[in-house]
Design a protein around this motif. Sequence first.
Motif, PDB file in Angstrom:
ATOM      1  N   VAL A  58     -25.430  -2.270  25.488  1.00 36.02           N
ATOM      2  CA  VAL A  58     -25.516  -2.467  24.032  1.00 36.02           C
ATOM      3  C   VAL A  58     -26.822  -1.894  23.495  1.00 36.02           C
ATOM      4  O   VAL A  58     -26.839  -1.217  22.452  1.00 36.02           O
ATOM      5  CB  VAL A  58     -25.398  -3.968  23.687  1.00 36.02           C
ATOM      6  N   ASP A  59     -27.923  -2.129  24.194  1.00 33.44           N
ATOM      7  CA  ASP A  59     -29.219  -1.611  23.742  1.00 33.44           C
ATOM      8  C   ASP A  59     -29.223  -0.086  23.696  1.00 33.44           C
ATOM      9  O   ASP A  59     -29.764   0.521  22.748  1.00 33.44           O
ATOM     10  CB  ASP A  59     -30.334  -2.105  24.661  1.00 33.44           C
ATOM     11  N   ILE A  60     -28.641   0.548  24.714  1.00 34.65           N
ATOM     12  CA  ILE A  60     -28.591   2.010  24.735  1.00 34.65           C
ATOM     13  C   ILE A  60     -27.731   2.524  23.580  1.00 34.65           C
ATOM     14  O   ILE A  60     -28.107   3.487  22.887  1.00 34.65           O
ATOM     15  CB  ILE A  60     -28.038   2.517  26.081  1.00 34.65           C
ATOM     16  N   ALA A  61     -26.587   1.874  23.355  1.00 34.65           N
ATOM     17  CA  ALA A  61     -25.700   2.295  22.264  1.00 34.65           C
ATOM     18  C   ALA A  61     -26.386   2.146  20.914  1.00 34.65           C
ATOM     19  O   ALA A  61     -26.248   3.009  20.029  1.00 34.65           O
ATOM     20  CB  ALA A  61     -24.410   1.473  22.300  1.00 34.65           C
ATOM     21  N   VAL A  62     -27.128   1.057  20.733  1.00 34.12           N
ATOM     22  CA  VAL A  62     -27.866   0.856  19.480  1.00 34.12           C
ATOM     23  C   VAL A  62     -28.858   1.997  19.269  1.00 34.12           C
ATOM     24  O   VAL A  62     -28.990   2.546  18.161  1.00 34.12           O
ATOM     25  CB  VAL A  62     -28.585  -0.507  19.496  1.00 34.12           C
ATOM     26  N   GLY A  63     -29.564   2.384  20.327  1.00 31.01           N
ATOM     27  CA  GLY A  63     -30.512   3.494  20.216  1.00 31.01           C
ATOM     28  C   GLY A  63     -29.833   4.793  19.846  1.00 31.01           C
ATOM     29  O   GLY A  63     -30.355   5.586  19.037  1.00 31.01           O
ATOM     30  N   ILE A  64     -28.655   5.032  20.440  1.00 29.83           N
ATOM     31  CA  ILE A  64     -27.910   6.264  20.127  1.00 29.83           C
ATOM     32  C   ILE A  64     -27.484   6.275  18.662  1.00 29.83           C
ATOM     33  O   ILE A  64     -27.623   7.295  17.957  1.00 29.83           O
ATOM     34  CB  ILE A  64     -26.680   6.373  21.053  1.00 29.83           C
ATOM     35  N   CYS A  78     -30.745   5.251  11.091  1.00 27.72           N
ATOM     36  CA  CYS A  78     -30.728   3.915  10.503  1.00 27.72           C
ATOM     37  C   CYS A  78     -31.601   2.964  11.320  1.00 27.72           C
ATOM     38  O   CYS A  78     -32.127   3.311  12.373  1.00 27.72           O
ATOM     39  CB  CYS A  78     -29.295   3.386  10.429  1.00 27.72           C
ATOM     40  N   SER A  79     -31.735   1.758  10.796  1.00 27.10           N
ATOM     41  CA  SER A  79     -32.536   0.753  11.489  1.00 27.10           C
ATOM     42  C   SER A  79     -31.757   0.140  12.648  1.00 27.10           C
ATOM     43  O   SER A  79     -30.545   0.331  12.777  1.00 27.10           O
ATOM     44  CB  SER A  79     -32.928  -0.358  10.508  1.00 27.10           C
ATOM     45  N   GLN A  80     -32.474  -0.637  13.474  1.00 33.23           N
ATOM     46  CA  GLN A  80     -31.815  -1.318  14.594  1.00 33.23           C
ATOM     47  C   GLN A  80     -30.775  -2.304  14.085  1.00 33.23           C
ATOM     48  O   GLN A  80     -29.680  -2.405  14.635  1.00 33.23           O
ATOM     49  CB  GLN A  80     -32.859  -2.046  15.437  1.00 33.23           C
ATOM     50  N   GLU A  81     -31.119  -3.048  13.016  1.00 34.54           N
ATOM     51  CA  GLU A  81     -30.191  -4.021  12.461  1.00 34.54           C
ATOM     52  C   GLU A  81     -28.911  -3.346  11.971  1.00 34.54           C
ATOM     53  O   GLU A  81     -27.798  -3.853  12.192  1.00 34.54           O
ATOM     54  CB  GLU A  81     -30.839  -4.786  11.308  1.00 34.54           C
ATOM     55  N   ALA A 112     -27.675  -0.489  13.049  1.00 29.01           N
ATOM     56  CA  ALA A 112     -26.929   0.007  14.209  1.00 29.01           C
ATOM     57  C   ALA A 112     -26.135  -1.108  14.871  1.00 29.01           C
ATOM     58  O   ALA A 112     -24.978  -0.919  15.272  1.00 29.01           O
ATOM     59  CB  ALA A 112     -27.897   0.638  15.206  1.00 29.01           C
ATOM     60  N   VAL A 113     -26.748  -2.273  14.984  1.00 35.27           N
ATOM     61  CA  VAL A 113     -26.047  -3.427  15.555  1.00 35.27           C
ATOM     62  C   VAL A 113     -24.856  -3.807  14.681  1.00 35.27           C
ATOM     63  O   VAL A 113     -23.767  -4.128  15.187  1.00 35.27           O
ATOM     64  CB  VAL A 113     -27.004  -4.624  15.704  1.00 35.27           C
ATOM     65  N   GLU A 114     -25.041  -3.752  13.359  1.00 32.75           N
ATOM     66  CA  GLU A 114     -23.960  -4.104  12.446  1.00 32.75           C
ATOM     67  C   GLU A 114     -22.802  -3.117  12.556  1.00 32.75           C
ATOM     68  O   GLU A 114     -21.631  -3.504  12.434  1.00 32.75           O
ATOM     69  CB  GLU A 114     -24.486  -4.128  11.012  1.00 32.75           C
ATOM     70  N   ILE A 115     -23.115  -1.837  12.817  1.00 27.59           N
ATOM     71  CA  ILE A 115     -22.058  -0.844  13.018  1.00 27.59           C
ATOM     72  C   ILE A 115     -21.219  -1.196  14.250  1.00 27.59           C
ATOM     73  O   ILE A 115     -19.991  -1.146  14.220  1.00 27.59           O
ATOM     74  CB  ILE A 115     -22.669   0.566  13.157  1.00 27.59           C
ATOM     75  N   LEU A 116     -21.901  -1.559  15.320  1.00 24.02           N
ATOM     76  CA  LEU A 116     -21.185  -1.960  16.542  1.00 24.02           C
ATOM     77  C   LEU A 116     -20.297  -3.176  16.281  1.00 24.02           C
ATOM     78  O   LEU A 116     -19.146  -3.229  16.715  1.00 24.02           O
ATOM     79  CB  LEU A 116     -22.176  -2.281  17.656  1.00 24.02           C
ATOM     80  N   ARG A 117     -20.846  -4.171  15.585  1.00 19.34           N
ATOM     81  CA  ARG A 117     -20.076  -5.379  15.297  1.00 19.34           C
ATOM     82  C   ARG A 117     -18.859  -5.068  14.427  1.00 19.34           C
ATOM     83  O   ARG A 117     -17.782  -5.630  14.637  1.00 19.34           O
ATOM     84  CB  ARG A 117     -20.968  -6.397  14.597  1.00 19.34           C
ATOM     85  N   SER A 118     -19.047  -4.193  13.455  1.00 21.40           N
ATOM     86  CA  SER A 118     -17.951  -3.844  12.553  1.00 21.40           C
ATOM     87  C   SER A 118     -16.811  -3.177  13.315  1.00 21.40           C
ATOM     88  O   SER A 118     -15.637  -3.515  13.122  1.00 21.40           O
ATOM     89  CB  SER A 118     -18.465  -2.915  11.451  1.00 21.40           C
TER      90      SER A 118
END
Length: 238
Positions: free
Chosen positions: A184-190, A197-200, A202-208
């Motif tokens: 998950v951390d690597i995907a957020v960085g990508i 975009c920001s880390q927050e 990126a995380v929201e994109i994954l959740r969506s």
Amino acid sequence: MTEVNPEPAAAFQELLLGAEELQAYLSELAVLTLTLLGAQVLGCSLMIERPRRTRAEGHSDDRAARMAGPVFADGGPAAEAIATGTSMVVTDAWTERRWHGFPGSCAEEGVRSLAAVPLALEGTARGVLCAFSPRPHLFQPLTLRLVERTAAEASRTLRLALRIDNHLFRARNLQAALESRTVVDIAVGIIMAQNGCSQEAAVEILRSVSNTRNIKIRSVAAGVVAAVSDRVRTHFEE
């Protein structure tokens, strides 16, 4: 009937030292128990139940596994032995009527009598040792006590085996959690690099994407990582 080995504890401990995982140990334990109980016993089976864990079984051979089916079934003699903490004895399977569905295929495999003895385990773990015989009325008081003594000896090493298995189970879960977090951390960085975009965000994109596709966020993250490079590894060495 052959008396129990004067040093059964040593034999059980020796098995445990060579065991690689619980399922194999239970099968080896069933074979050893059969040897200790003597020639008039047709087969032996052990069963362990633990909350939120798959039931573990071990049998002295394939025939014992088939014999154990109706015995280990819900509402059968093994379940009653576990629930009551008392040994259950079937003197003659051909005339037994106490349990619905028993003897079933057990009698077809040649079982005439059996003893289901609860194991003395720790915490929420529960278990039973079953010994089967082609002779009716075999498990009279003296023979039953032999089975109970053997079950008591087996219980001592089983308690240790279950402790080891619990530690390995927690270690594997922790390793899986660490690997999942890393993906998950690597995907957020990508995603941050690709979208600026920001880390927050990126995380929201994954959740969506996870919610929209109804798949776990780790699976979404693994797809993001795989799309960028199949050389990214998240394996933790033990």
